[in-house]
Scaffold this active site. Structure first.
Site, PDB file in Angstrom:
ATOM      1  N   HIS A 129       5.115  -6.458 -49.264  1.00 36.74           N
ATOM      2  CA  HIS A 129       5.027  -5.826 -50.580  1.00 36.74           C
ATOM      3  C   HIS A 129       4.766  -4.319 -50.497  1.00 36.74           C
ATOM      4  CE1 HIS A 129       5.254  -9.788 -52.223  1.00 36.74           C
ATOM      5  NE2 HIS A 129       4.081 -10.144 -51.749  1.00 36.74           N
ATOM      6  N   PRO A 148      -2.791  -0.945 -63.861  1.00 37.99           N
ATOM      7  CA  PRO A 148      -3.687   0.210 -63.706  1.00 37.99           C
ATOM      8  C   PRO A 148      -3.554   1.167 -64.897  1.00 37.99           C
ATOM      9  CG  PRO A 148      -2.450  -0.223 -61.693  1.00 37.99           C
ATOM     10  CD  PRO A 148      -1.840  -1.066 -62.759  1.00 37.99           C
ATOM     11  N   GLU A 149      -4.686   1.536 -65.475  1.00 39.74           N
ATOM     12  CA  GLU A 149      -4.697   2.456 -66.609  1.00 39.74           C
ATOM     13  C   GLU A 149      -5.244   3.809 -66.160  1.00 39.74           C
ATOM     14  OE1 GLU A 149      -3.167   1.602 -69.209  1.00 39.74           O
ATOM     15  OE2 GLU A 149      -3.095  -0.574 -69.083  1.00 39.74           O
ATOM     16  N   ARG A 165       1.004   5.166 -89.522  1.00 41.03           N
ATOM     17  CA  ARG A 165       1.171   4.020 -88.622  1.00 41.03           C
ATOM     18  C   ARG A 165       0.724   2.731 -89.317  1.00 41.03           C
ATOM     19  NH1 ARG A 165       1.821   5.270 -83.015  1.00 41.03           N
ATOM     20  NH2 ARG A 165       2.627   7.391 -82.955  1.00 41.03           N
ATOM     21  N   ARG A 178       5.018  -6.784 -57.591  1.00 39.25           N
ATOM     22  CA  ARG A 178       5.992  -7.060 -58.652  1.00 39.25           C
ATOM     23  C   ARG A 178       7.108  -6.012 -58.728  1.00 39.25           C
ATOM     24  NH1 ARG A 178       2.753  -8.832 -63.992  1.00 39.25           N
ATOM     25  NH2 ARG A 178       4.886  -9.428 -64.585  1.00 39.25           N
TER      26      ARG A 178
END
Length: 272
Positions: A89, A2-3, A151, A107
């Site tokens: 879960h 999820p972002e 960068r 997870r």
């Protein structure tokens, strides 16, 4: 994973419903990424404020401190007026006078951590390296250009790092770079100020469109009300390898950068 759009959509789907609720109980399942950091019973009787978001973290303020939540790789929050029995879960339940908030995480890379405040550890430490929020007024081309200076990594990887701008995940980085006409392999430091202006605007537009679509559901993302996201159906390059570009009809290419799939149009997106 999820972002930002998925986390914000999740927040919006339960925040107003639970604001002002009193905690009745807390259940812990299998261990998550980090320990809760407080005795569960210490949360009983406290009143929740309205959930806020910072990057991909959610902050649930309480009368004394608050809970910092992260959904990890596969986590999702579920809101329910009732209190159904937990599944294998389901690893954290917050039962309140206004319903149940449950963390489902197959997870177990997600986390629920108590902190005295956002300015105190562990919240301070976890949030310290986050970059600018892309949907707030402080994010623009100048901020992006300054953050990319020096960068050497590719621009796609710089966006995913999260220390310049937060929440631009894999799907949204590919889509924003396409919208800005920038090849994802371009060294981040070589992206000029004018191109950073276009990219910042493209990031904002892409994320806003994703929010309007309820985020992206590629596998099992649901908001706290159980609704799927639909942005994946609007993607112009992501997941479209070999299909014609909607602008120039050139086949979309897929490459792997830092073990993540990147999709782009080799004609529309330039390195220079």
């Amino acid at each position: 994973m999820p972002e930002l759009p998925e986390v914000e959509v999740t927040r919006q789907s339960f925040a107003s419903l639970m604001a002002g609720a009193r905690v009745l109980g807390v259940r812990l399942g299998k261990p998550l990424r980090w320990p809760l950091g407080c005795a569960p019973e210490s949360l009983h009787g406290q009143t929740l404020g309205e959930a806020r978001r910072r990057g991909k973290y959610l902050w649930l303020p309480l009368e004394r401190g608050g809970l910092l939540l992260h959904l990890g790789m596969s986590g999702s929050l579920r809101y329910d007026r009732a209190h159904p029995p937990p599944g294998p879960h389901d690893h954290f339940d917050l039962w309140t006078t206004r319903g149940l908030l449950r963390l489902h995480d197959p997870r177990r890379f997600g986390a629920v951590v108590w902190s005295d405040s956002l300015e105190a550890d562990p919240a301070r430490k976890l949030l310290a390296g986050l970059g600018t929020e892309p949907l707030e007024p402080g994010f623009d081309g100048a901020v992006l250009h300054a953050g990319l200076r020096g960068r050497r990594v590719a621009i796609k990887q710089a966006l995913l790092a999260g220390d310049v701008v937060v929440g631009v995940g894999n799907i949204y980085a590919s889509e924003a770079l396409f919208a800005a006409g920038i090849d994802p392999r371009t060294p981040a430091a070589r992206v000029s100020r004018p191109r950073c202006e276009r990219l910042a605007a493209a990031i904002r537009d892409t994320l806003l469109r994703a929010l309007a679509a309820g985020g992206s559901t590629l596998r099992d993302f649901r908001d706290a009300q159980g609704h799927n996201g639909a942005f994946q159906n609007e993607a112009r390059v992501y997941g479209r390898e070999g299909q014609p570009c909607g602008v120039c009809s050139t086949p979309i290419r897929r490459i792997v950068q830092a073990q993540r799939s990147t999709y782009f149009c080799p004609r529309c997106q330039k390195r220079g």
